[in-house]
Design a protein around this motif. Structure first.
Motif, PDB file in Angstrom:
ATOM      1  N   THR A 151       0.793  -1.235   0.000  1.00  0.00           N
ATOM      2  CA  THR A 151       0.000   0.000   0.000  1.00  0.00           C
ATOM      3  C   THR A 151       0.822   1.280   0.000  1.00  0.00           C
ATOM      4  O   THR A 151       2.017   1.278   0.322  1.00  0.00           O
ATOM      5  CB  THR A 151      -1.009   0.001   1.183  1.00  0.00           C
ATOM      6  N   THR A 152       0.151   2.385  -0.357  1.00  0.00           N
ATOM      7  CA  THR A 152       0.784   3.699  -0.488  1.00  0.00           C
ATOM      8  C   THR A 152       1.540   4.088   0.776  1.00  0.00           C
ATOM      9  O   THR A 152       2.698   4.513   0.716  1.00  0.00           O
ATOM     10  CB  THR A 152      -0.297   4.765  -0.768  1.00  0.00           C
ATOM     11  N   THR A 153       0.878   3.958   1.930  1.00  0.00           N
ATOM     12  CA  THR A 153       1.517   4.361   3.184  1.00  0.00           C
ATOM     13  C   THR A 153       2.778   3.551   3.442  1.00  0.00           C
ATOM     14  O   THR A 153       3.801   4.098   3.857  1.00  0.00           O
ATOM     15  CB  THR A 153       0.498   4.202   4.349  1.00  0.00           C
ATOM     16  N   ASN A 185      -6.746   0.827  -5.583  1.00  0.00           N
ATOM     17  CA  ASN A 185      -6.913   2.050  -4.779  1.00  0.00           C
ATOM     18  C   ASN A 185      -8.141   2.831  -5.236  1.00  0.00           C
ATOM     19  O   ASN A 185      -8.841   3.433  -4.421  1.00  0.00           O
ATOM     20  CB  ASN A 185      -5.672   2.938  -4.882  1.00  0.00           C
ATOM     21  N   CYS A 218      -7.273   6.682  -3.957  1.00  0.00           N
ATOM     22  CA  CYS A 218      -8.424   6.236  -3.151  1.00  0.00           C
ATOM     23  C   CYS A 218      -9.507   7.300  -3.141  1.00  0.00           C
ATOM     24  O   CYS A 218     -10.697   7.008  -3.336  1.00  0.00           O
ATOM     25  CB  CYS A 218      -7.986   5.945  -1.721  1.00  0.00           C
ATOM     26  N   GLU A 237      -8.084  19.088  -0.184  1.00  0.00           N
ATOM     27  CA  GLU A 237      -6.753  18.681  -0.656  1.00  0.00           C
ATOM     28  C   GLU A 237      -5.694  19.644  -0.126  1.00  0.00           C
ATOM     29  O   GLU A 237      -6.006  20.741   0.341  1.00  0.00           O
ATOM     30  CB  GLU A 237      -6.698  18.696  -2.200  1.00  0.00           C
ATOM     31  N   ARG A 242      -3.938  18.376  -7.604  1.00  0.00           N
ATOM     32  CA  ARG A 242      -5.038  17.424  -7.339  1.00  0.00           C
ATOM     33  C   ARG A 242      -6.333  18.176  -7.016  1.00  0.00           C
ATOM     34  O   ARG A 242      -7.429  17.735  -7.376  1.00  0.00           O
ATOM     35  CB  ARG A 242      -4.647  16.496  -6.205  1.00  0.00           C
ATOM     36  N   SER A 293     -10.492   5.837   5.516  1.00  0.00           N
ATOM     37  CA  SER A 293     -10.156   4.707   4.656  1.00  0.00           C
ATOM     38  C   SER A 293      -8.666   4.687   4.316  1.00  0.00           C
ATOM     39  O   SER A 293      -8.228   3.914   3.475  1.00  0.00           O
ATOM     40  CB  SER A 293     -11.012   4.703   3.389  1.00  0.00           C
ATOM     41  N   ASN A 340     -13.295   0.151   5.188  1.00  0.00           N
ATOM     42  CA  ASN A 340     -13.710  -0.895   4.243  1.00  0.00           C
ATOM     43  C   ASN A 340     -13.291  -2.280   4.706  1.00  0.00           C
ATOM     44  O   ASN A 340     -13.940  -3.270   4.370  1.00  0.00           O
ATOM     45  CB  ASN A 340     -13.166  -0.612   2.831  1.00  0.00           C
TER      46      ASN A 340
HETATM   47  N1  LIG Z   1      -8.793   1.366   2.425  1.00  0.00           N
HETATM   48  C1  LIG Z   1      -8.067   0.642   1.605  1.00  0.00           C
HETATM   49  O1  LIG Z   1      -8.358  -0.515   1.322  1.00  0.00           O
HETATM   50  C2  LIG Z   1      -6.862   1.259   0.975  1.00  0.00           C
HETATM   51  C3  LIG Z   1      -6.450   0.837  -0.306  1.00  0.00           C
HETATM   52  C4  LIG Z   1      -5.352   1.443  -0.880  1.00  0.00           C
HETATM   53  C5  LIG Z   1      -4.659   2.434  -0.185  1.00  0.00           C
HETATM   54  N2  LIG Z   1      -5.076   2.777   1.085  1.00  0.00           N
HETATM   55  C6  LIG Z   1      -4.421   3.830   1.871  1.00  0.00           C
HETATM   56  O2  LIG Z   1      -5.137   5.042   1.621  1.00  0.00           O
HETATM   57  C7  LIG Z   1      -4.259   6.171   1.771  1.00  0.00           C
HETATM   58  C8  LIG Z   1      -4.271   6.986   0.486  1.00  0.00           C
HETATM   59  O3  LIG Z   1      -3.754   6.207  -0.586  1.00  0.00           O
HETATM   60  P1  LIG Z   1      -3.706   6.784  -2.090  1.00  0.00           P
HETATM   61  O4  LIG Z   1      -3.150   5.685  -2.917  1.00  0.00           O
HETATM   62  O5  LIG Z   1      -4.974   7.436  -2.451  1.00  0.00           O
HETATM   63  O6  LIG Z   1      -2.567   7.902  -1.878  1.00  0.00           O
HETATM   64  P2  LIG Z   1      -2.237   9.164  -2.807  1.00  0.00           P
HETATM   65  O7  LIG Z   1      -0.857   9.581  -2.441  1.00  0.00           O
HETATM   66  O8  LIG Z   1      -2.563   8.856  -4.228  1.00  0.00           O
HETATM   67  O9  LIG Z   1      -3.294  10.271  -2.303  1.00  0.00           O
HETATM   68  C9  LIG Z   1      -3.277  10.893  -1.064  1.00  0.00           C
HETATM   69  C10 LIG Z   1      -3.798  12.325  -1.286  1.00  0.00           C
HETATM   70  O10 LIG Z   1      -4.035  12.936  -0.015  1.00  0.00           O
HETATM   71  C11 LIG Z   1      -3.619  14.293  -0.102  1.00  0.00           C
HETATM   72  N3  LIG Z   1      -3.377  14.808   1.248  1.00  0.00           N
HETATM   73  C12 LIG Z   1      -2.301  14.638   2.053  1.00  0.00           C
HETATM   74  N4  LIG Z   1      -2.481  15.312   3.213  1.00  0.00           N
HETATM   75  C13 LIG Z   1      -3.700  15.896   3.136  1.00  0.00           C
HETATM   76  C14 LIG Z   1      -4.447  16.729   4.012  1.00  0.00           C
HETATM   77  N5  LIG Z   1      -3.977  17.089   5.213  1.00  0.00           N
HETATM   78  N6  LIG Z   1      -5.683  17.150   3.609  1.00  0.00           N
HETATM   79  C15 LIG Z   1      -6.166  16.814   2.386  1.00  0.00           C
HETATM   80  N7  LIG Z   1      -5.497  16.038   1.512  1.00  0.00           N
HETATM   81  C16 LIG Z   1      -4.275  15.591   1.887  1.00  0.00           C
HETATM   82  C17 LIG Z   1      -2.359  14.233  -0.963  1.00  0.00           C
HETATM   83  O11 LIG Z   1      -2.068  15.509  -1.525  1.00  0.00           O
HETATM   84  C18 LIG Z   1      -2.779  13.215  -2.018  1.00  0.00           C
HETATM   85  O12 LIG Z   1      -3.401  13.814  -3.134  1.00  0.00           O
HETATM   86  C19 LIG Z   1      -2.916   5.551   2.130  1.00  0.00           C
HETATM   87  O13 LIG Z   1      -2.803   5.489   3.536  1.00  0.00           O
HETATM   88  C20 LIG Z   1      -2.993   4.152   1.567  1.00  0.00           C
HETATM   89  O14 LIG Z   1      -2.085   3.273   2.170  1.00  0.00           O
HETATM   90  C21 LIG Z   1      -6.189   2.241   1.647  1.00  0.00           C
END
Ligand SMILES: NC(=O)c1ccc[n+]([C@@H]2O[C@H](COP(=O)([O-])OP(=O)(O)OC[C@H]3O[C@@H](n4cnc5c(N)ncnc54)[C@H](O)[C@@H]3O)[C@@H](O)[C@H]2O)c1
Length: 418
Positions: A151-153, A185, A218, A237, A242, A293, A340
């Motif tokens: 995952t991204t994190t 995602n 996501c 955002e 974005r 999420s 989820n």
């Molecule tokens: N729930 C799930 O099953 C699932 C699936 C995939 C990823 N994830 C997790 O979801 C999170 C996001 O993943 P992603 O792939 O969308 O990442 P991403 O890097 O594509 O998107 C994250 C977005 O959040 C924005 N952001 C950061 N800080 C912010 C703030 N304070 N306020 C508003 N926006 C802010 C960033 O600018 C970026 O556009 C991660 O923690 C990832 O690991 C969860």
């Protein structure tokens, strides 16, 4: 001696049926499984995995086992394990240490049990396994050849480790494969997050002010699907590009501070900390619902929510009511853990088919290749394309091929306006 710790072994039969259901919707991974089984591609390899223990993960674990690997598995979130699936896997001889509602201490105990199996390849979702190995169990690093991250994190944490010179073995960032993040995602999180919210609350989404924090992969998926259910979607955002994209996709964009005043449902998908905090909660309407999420339960400040509340009640599974000092009530879903997986079943199997096909092929790649330098790598392009082609084939969709003339045309510069 048992090689597992789970909630209830008698759930195995129910778990087996769930795994069969998932498997029936994972044609790409099944094809890879058949090939791995024939070639014994991971014979005698010890794989340590820290990933949500779901019915889809079970199909992946079975793929590794069919390839001859010795698999040890724990969950990557204290609230996401499907106990019936854990029971079915334990019955099959997979070393599984996971149950729903682990305490933080139990969560890390389970990770430690996986590390005790001396993995040569790790599979992580959020990088808790890798970081535990590097911080608390350094002595076990010597046999680890490489790992993957889902995952991204986790990829962000691992890149930070690489930058700090702390990473001791190579990681393939499965998250960053196109056939992972563009689908899992976006469409996976989009659908399953709504599924989690509906299962936890059974509220009507149509006509609600639905706030999505973060317009990444996501967030895009979630905003799109929430709109499809008739909600009025607002995006917050920090990234101007974005934010602009969200505007041009037709969403209302504003700051969290403004959105707090009107939102009925708030969902964080940023991978960041304290995105919804005291100052926002204090502005929220009575009965507002908060869910996350993103990977970790830090996006909504639960310490802030507790600090401004006078009482807390559990209304039903995954739904807690916080009463604030002014009498207003806010509702937190699934303790702020990823909704989820905590309140629903995670992504649909069809999407995990592609994510886990990337996992399986990346693990094989690490197993077969010479030890790589300790860096975070992209999934090889050939794997990404293979997964896309297999998925299209499984869906019965035909695509065109470049003709020789076209290949030549796009590779040269001489031909311009004719
Ligand atoms: N729930 C799930 O099953 C699932 C699936 C995939 C990823 N994830 C997790 O979801 C999170 C996001 O993943 P992603 O792939 O969308 O990442 P991403 O890097 O594509 O998107 C994250 C977005 O959040 C924005 N952001 C950061 N800080 C912010 C703030 N304070 N306020 C508003 N926006 C802010 C960033 O600018 C970026 O556009 C991660 O923690 C990832 O690991 C969860």
């Amino acid at each position: 001696m048992t090689n597992y710790k789970i909630k209830d072994p008698t759930l195995a039969r129910h778990g087996r049926l769930q795994i069969e259901w998932a498997s029936a919707h994972m044609p790409v991974l099944n094809q890879i499984k058949r090939q791995f089984e024939k070639e014994k591609s991971l014979k005698d390899k010890a794989i340590g995995a820290c990933i949500h223990v779901t019915k889809e993960t079970a199909v992946l674990a079975e793929t590794f086992a069919a390839a001859g690997a010795d698999v040890a598995l724990c969950g990557c979130n204290p609230l996401s394990t499907q106990d019936e699936v854990a029971a079915a896997l334990a019955e099959e001889g997979i070393k599984v240490y996971a149950w729903r509602e682990e305490t933080t201490e139990e969560y890390y105990w389970c990770i430690s049990k996986v590390i005790d199996q001396n993995p040569q390849i790790t599979l992580d979702d959020g990088a808790d396994l890798v970081s535990t190995l590097h911080i608390k169990r350094k002595e076990m690093l010597k046999d680890v050849k490489g790992g993957t991250e889902e995952t991204t994190t986790g990829v962000m944490r691992l890149r930070a480790m690489e930058k700090a010179g702390a990473l001791k073995y190579a990681i393939i960032a499965v998250n960053d494969a196109y056939t992972k993040y563009l689908f899992d995602n976006r469409y996976g999180t989009g659908q399953s997050t709504l599924d989690g919210i509906v299962r936890a609350t059974n509220i009507l989404l149509a006509g609600k002010n639905f706030i999505v924090a973060g317009y990444g992969w996501c967030g895009r998926g979630l905003a799109m699907r929430a709109r499809g259910m008739g909600a009025n979607v607002t995006v917050t955002e920090v990234n101007p590009i974005r934010a602009l994209e969200a505007v041009m996709d037709g969403f209302h964009v504003t700051s969290m501070s403004k959105a707090a005043e009107t939102g009925d449902i708030f969902v964080t998908t940023t991978g960041n900390i304290n995105v919804i905090r005291r100052e926002h909660m204090q502005k929220m309407k009575d009965n507002a619902i908060l869910a996350n999420s993103g990977h970790f339960n830090v996006e909504i400040s639960i310490p802030d929510l507790k600090a401004i509340s006078v009482s807390k009640r559990k209304i039903r599974a995954n739904l807690e009511e916080y009463k604030l000092k002014d009498g207003k009530k806010l509702y937190l879903l699934a303790e702020g853990r990823l909704i989820n997986l905590a309140a629903a079943e995670g992504h649909p199997s069809e999407v995990m088919d592609m994510s886990f096909a990337n996992q399986a092929l990346s693990v094989k790649y690490i197993a077969e290749k010479e030890r790589m330098k300790p860096k975070v790598y992209k999934v090889p392009k050939e794997i990404d394309h293979l997964v896309a082609n297999l998925k299209l084939k499984a869906m019965g969709i035909e695509v065109d091929k470049l003709t020789e003339e076209q290949k030549k045309y796009i590779a040269t510069w001489e031909t311009g306006t004719i």
